[in-house]
Design a protein around this motif. Structure first.
Motif, PDB file in Angstrom:
ATOM      1  N   SER A   1      64.127  37.489  40.261  1.00 55.70           N
ATOM      2  CA  SER A   1      63.769  37.408  41.565  1.00 55.70           C
ATOM      3  C   SER A   1      63.074  38.655  42.269  1.00 55.70           C
ATOM      4  N   ALA A   2      61.913  38.786  43.002  1.00 53.25           N
ATOM      5  CA  ALA A   2      61.352  39.924  43.737  1.00 53.25           C
ATOM      6  C   ALA A   2      60.520  39.337  44.702  1.00 53.25           C
ATOM      7  N   ASN A   3      60.682  39.778  45.991  1.00 54.53           N
ATOM      8  CA  ASN A   3      59.818  39.848  47.157  1.00 54.53           C
ATOM      9  C   ASN A   3      59.870  38.135  47.550  1.00 54.53           C
ATOM     10  N   ASN A   4      61.189  37.813  47.474  1.00 53.45           N
ATOM     11  CA  ASN A   4      61.676  36.466  48.065  1.00 53.45           C
ATOM     12  C   ASN A   4      60.983  35.523  47.065  1.00 53.45           C
ATOM     13  N   VAL A   5      60.801  35.656  45.977  1.00 51.23           N
ATOM     14  CA  VAL A   5      60.217  34.792  44.786  1.00 51.23           C
ATOM     15  C   VAL A   5      61.109  34.719  43.651  1.00 51.23           C
ATOM     16  N   GLY A   6      61.453  33.615  43.379  1.00 51.88           N
ATOM     17  CA  GLY A   6      62.549  33.333  41.967  1.00 51.88           C
ATOM     18  C   GLY A   6      61.845  32.727  40.751  1.00 51.88           C
ATOM     19  N   TRP A   7      62.114  32.949  39.690  1.00 49.43           N
ATOM     20  CA  TRP A   7      61.574  32.392  38.472  1.00 49.43           C
ATOM     21  C   TRP A   7      62.534  32.688  37.266  1.00 49.43           C
ATOM     22  N   TYR A   8      62.162  31.802  36.069  1.00 48.85           N
ATOM     23  CA  TYR A   8      62.903  32.049  34.983  1.00 48.85           C
ATOM     24  C   TYR A   8      62.286  32.785  33.787  1.00 48.85           C
ATOM     25  N   GLU A   9      62.692  33.701  32.919  1.00 49.04           N
ATOM     26  CA  GLU A   9      61.835  34.420  32.136  1.00 49.04           C
ATOM     27  C   GLU A   9      62.597  34.205  30.578  1.00 49.04           C
ATOM     28  N   VAL A  10      61.992  33.874  29.621  1.00 45.95           N
ATOM     29  CA  VAL A  10      62.205  33.971  28.360  1.00 45.95           C
ATOM     30  C   VAL A  10      61.431  34.942  27.500  1.00 45.95           C
ATOM     31  N   GLN A  11      61.937  35.754  26.805  1.00 46.16           N
ATOM     32  CA  GLN A  11      61.182  36.466  25.693  1.00 46.16           C
ATOM     33  C   GLN A  11      61.719  36.357  24.365  1.00 46.16           C
ATOM     34  N   SER A  12      60.362  36.025  23.701  1.00 49.06           N
ATOM     35  CA  SER A  12      60.481  35.745  22.028  1.00 49.06           C
ATOM     36  C   SER A  12      59.690  36.835  21.395  1.00 49.06           C
ATOM     37  N   ALA A  13      59.795  36.940  20.328  1.00 47.95           N
ATOM     38  CA  ALA A  13      59.375  37.869  19.222  1.00 47.95           C
ATOM     39  C   ALA A  13      57.745  37.729  19.242  1.00 47.95           C
ATOM     40  N   GLU A  14      57.407  36.578  19.667  1.00 49.64           N
ATOM     41  CA  GLU A  14      55.619  36.474  19.382  1.00 49.64           C
ATOM     42  C   GLU A  14      55.246  36.313  21.019  1.00 49.64           C
TER      43      GLU A  14
ATOM     44  N   TYR B   1      57.849  34.066  28.141  1.00 51.80           N
ATOM     45  CA  TYR B   1      57.350  32.739  28.767  1.00 51.80           C
ATOM     46  C   TYR B   1      57.925  32.974  30.147  1.00 51.80           C
ATOM     47  N   GLU B   2      57.535  32.099  31.192  1.00 55.83           N
ATOM     48  CA  GLU B   2      58.039  32.260  32.278  1.00 55.83           C
ATOM     49  C   GLU B   2      57.812  30.596  33.102  1.00 55.83           C
ATOM     50  N   PHE B   3      58.842  30.477  34.078  1.00 57.64           N
ATOM     51  CA  PHE B   3      58.755  29.172  34.687  1.00 57.64           C
ATOM     52  C   PHE B   3      59.456  29.296  36.102  1.00 57.64           C
ATOM     53  N   ASP B   4      58.979  28.489  36.756  1.00 54.81           N
ATOM     54  CA  ASP B   4      59.496  28.244  38.011  1.00 54.81           C
ATOM     55  C   ASP B   4      60.697  27.094  37.927  1.00 54.81           C
TER      56      ASP B   4
ATOM     57  N   SER C   1      54.566  29.033  31.670  1.00 56.06           N
ATOM     58  CA  SER C   1      53.715  29.965  31.450  1.00 56.06           C
ATOM     59  C   SER C   1      53.869  31.074  30.284  1.00 56.06           C
ATOM     60  N   GLN C   2      52.680  30.981  29.160  1.00 56.36           N
ATOM     61  CA  GLN C   2      52.879  31.870  28.030  1.00 56.36           C
ATOM     62  C   GLN C   2      51.935  33.013  28.350  1.00 56.36           C
ATOM     63  N   PHE C   3      52.527  34.219  27.940  1.00 60.40           N
ATOM     64  CA  PHE C   3      51.785  35.512  28.124  1.00 60.40           C
ATOM     65  C   PHE C   3      52.191  36.600  27.303  1.00 60.40           C
ATOM     66  N   ASP C   4      51.611  37.649  26.963  1.00 60.74           N
ATOM     67  CA  ASP C   4      52.102  39.018  26.267  1.00 60.74           C
ATOM     68  C   ASP C   4      52.120  38.636  24.880  1.00 60.74           C
ATOM     69  N   CYS C   5      51.532  37.679  24.186  1.00 58.48           N
ATOM     70  CA  CYS C   5      51.559  37.358  22.847  1.00 58.48           C
ATOM     71  C   CYS C   5      51.262  38.534  22.037  1.00 58.48           C
ATOM     72  N   LYS C   6      51.866  38.782  20.830  1.00 58.28           N
ATOM     73  CA  LYS C   6      51.949  39.624  19.895  1.00 58.28           C
ATOM     74  C   LYS C   6      50.624  39.350  18.995  1.00 58.28           C
ATOM     75  N   LYS C   7      50.348  38.139  18.783  1.00 57.56           N
ATOM     76  CA  LYS C   7      49.231  37.864  17.554  1.00 57.56           C
ATOM     77  C   LYS C   7      47.978  37.231  18.118  1.00 57.56           C
ATOM     78  N   GLY C   8      47.667  37.888  19.508  1.00 63.65           N
ATOM     79  CA  GLY C   8      46.566  37.415  20.028  1.00 63.65           C
ATOM     80  C   GLY C   8      46.413  36.027  20.745  1.00 63.65           C
ATOM     81  N   SER C   9      47.525  35.256  20.742  1.00 63.01           N
ATOM     82  CA  SER C   9      47.337  34.210  21.256  1.00 63.01           C
ATOM     83  C   SER C   9      47.094  34.116  22.701  1.00 63.01           C
ATOM     84  N   ALA C  10      46.443  33.397  23.360  1.00 58.48           N
ATOM     85  CA  ALA C  10      45.781  33.463  24.857  1.00 58.48           C
ATOM     86  C   ALA C  10      47.106  33.056  25.928  1.00 58.48           C
TER      87      ALA C  10
END
Length: 112
Positions: free
Chosen positions: A70-83, A86-89, A99-108
């Motif tokens: 949580s930050a600035n009165n907003v909360g979410w869940y976060e999962v980090q994988s090798a590839e 991910y995050e979600f409310d 939401s999928q982001f920061d992918c290592k192999k160029g995935s959008a």
């Protein structure tokens, strides 16, 4: 005066619970044509365990853990994988947007 203070306390507790809405402890599964996302919520909504992300297109499975942030009165869940990360409310009306982001192999970056 004491009654007024108790009412203010109750209102503040209600508002803070609304702002930091966490998922109840338990096992959850969400899926669409591309992803099956399974996880267990533990420790009063603070941690994710047994997180499994199965991509039916690539046939890859990732097993991870995650946590509530949580930050600035907003909360979410976060999962980090090798590839990817991910995050979600908390789900709304039985639907979860992952939401999928920061992918290592160029995935959008994308919302699933």
């Amino acid at each position: 005066m004491k009654v007024a203070i108790n009412c203010i306390t109750i209102i503040l507790i209600f508002v803070s619970q609304t702002l930091f809405s966490q998922i109840a402890d338990g096992n959850y599964t969400y899926s669409n044509n591309e992803i099956t996302f399974k996880f267990s919520v533990i420790e009063n909504g603070e941690k994710l365990s047994n997180v499994t992300i199965f991509n039916s297109v690539t046939k890859k499975t990732s097993n991870e853990t995650g946590e509530y942030r949580s930050a600035n009165n907003v909360g979410w869940y976060e999962v980090q994988s090798a590839e990817c990360n991910y995050e979600f409310d908390a789900p709304v009306n039985g639907k979860l947007t992952l939401s999928q982001f920061d992918c290592k192999k160029g995935s959008a970056c994308k919302k699933i």
